[in-house]
Design a protein around this motif. Structure first.
Motif, PDB file in Angstrom:
ATOM      1  N   THR A  61       0.869  -1.175   0.000  1.00 13.87           N
ATOM      2  CA  THR A  61       0.000   0.000   0.000  1.00 13.87           C
ATOM      3  C   THR A  61       0.898   1.213   0.000  1.00 13.87           C
ATOM      4  O   THR A  61       1.995   1.185   0.559  1.00 13.87           O
ATOM      5  CB  THR A  61      -0.927   0.022   1.228  1.00 13.87           C
ATOM      6  N   SER A  62       0.447   2.263  -0.653  1.00 14.55           N
ATOM      7  CA  SER A  62       1.302   3.429  -0.790  1.00 14.55           C
ATOM      8  C   SER A  62       0.494   4.709  -0.689  1.00 14.55           C
ATOM      9  O   SER A  62      -0.621   4.787  -1.204  1.00 14.55           O
ATOM     10  CB  SER A  62       2.017   3.377  -2.145  1.00 14.55           C
ATOM     11  N   THR A  63       1.086   5.699  -0.019  1.00 15.10           N
ATOM     12  CA  THR A  63       0.477   7.027  -0.008  1.00 15.10           C
ATOM     13  C   THR A  63       0.753   7.706  -1.345  1.00 15.10           C
ATOM     14  O   THR A  63       0.038   8.615  -1.738  1.00 15.10           O
ATOM     15  CB  THR A  63       1.044   7.883   1.143  1.00 15.10           C
ATOM     16  N   SER A  65       0.936   6.997  -5.375  1.00 14.17           N
ATOM     17  CA  SER A  65       0.447   5.914  -6.226  1.00 14.17           C
ATOM     18  C   SER A  65       1.005   6.065  -7.627  1.00 14.17           C
ATOM     19  O   SER A  65       1.133   7.176  -8.109  1.00 14.17           O
ATOM     20  CB  SER A  65      -1.074   5.893  -6.256  1.00 14.17           C
ATOM     21  N   GLY A 140       6.902   6.049   1.678  1.00 11.83           N
ATOM     22  CA  GLY A 140       5.447   6.166   1.702  1.00 11.83           C
ATOM     23  C   GLY A 140       4.717   4.856   1.456  1.00 11.83           C
ATOM     24  O   GLY A 140       3.489   4.836   1.468  1.00 11.83           O
ATOM     25  N   SER A 141       5.440   3.768   1.256  1.00 11.62           N
ATOM     26  CA  SER A 141       4.756   2.491   1.022  1.00 11.62           C
ATOM     27  C   SER A 141       4.936   1.564   2.222  1.00 11.62           C
ATOM     28  O   SER A 141       5.936   1.612   2.925  1.00 11.62           O
ATOM     29  CB  SER A 141       5.252   1.832  -0.262  1.00 11.62           C
TER      30      SER A 141
END
Length: 156
Positions: A61-63, A65, A140-141
């Motif tokens: 998951t990443s802030t 993308s 961020g991930s």
């Protein structure tokens, strides 16, 4: 009784003639982890050794993308290479260790199968003390995965 003696003799001969080996298996669960590096295992390998790595149930998951899957992966680092890698980080704090010439890259998340899994064995040609790491150079991930290592020294 004779059959028992024959079977026992055959088994004894088999164990005497086969090369001794040592092995280690370790399983790790990583849950929504955003650390840039995770030490998975430290071990010593001999001239004739193999390492099998398996990653399953992988999710990212990443802030930001989309996440850059080439900047997340697993690598081996020999004890002798540690000072060189530290020097690379000192010279460039944004350096991704997966790009280091001193790290033996096993796979990146870009190499994952369509089922988000990976399972492969690698021969290790040089005896040394090694550390197996997961690197997440994609700020961020967060990564979630089940990870398993199997280490086999075939020359005892």
């Amino acid at each position: 009784m004779r059959i028992f003696e024959t079977v026992t003799g055959v088994l004894l001969l088999f164990f005497l003639l086969t090369a001794p080996s040592t092995a280690d298996i370790k399983s790790i669960k990583i849950q929504s982890d955003d650390r840039p590096m995770i030490l998975l295992q430290k071990f010593g390998l001999t001239h004739r050794a193999y390492i099998t790595v398996a990653a399953s149930s992988v999710s990212v998951t990443s802030t930001l993308s989309p996440p850059d899957l080439s900047r997340q992966g697993v690598f081996l680092l020999s004890e002798e290479s540690m000072p060189e890698v530290l020097l690379e980080f000192q010279q460039n704090p944004d350096f991704c260790i997966l790009r280091s010439k001193f790290a033996l890259l096993l796979f990146t998340f870009r190499d994952l199968s369509p089922k988000w899994s990976f399972n492969r064995s690698f021969p290790v040609m040089y005896p040394s003390e090694y550390s197996l790491f997961f690197a997440n150079c994609d700020a961020g991930s967060r990564v979630t995965m089940d990870f398993c290592t199997e280490l086999l020294n075939t020359d005892g």
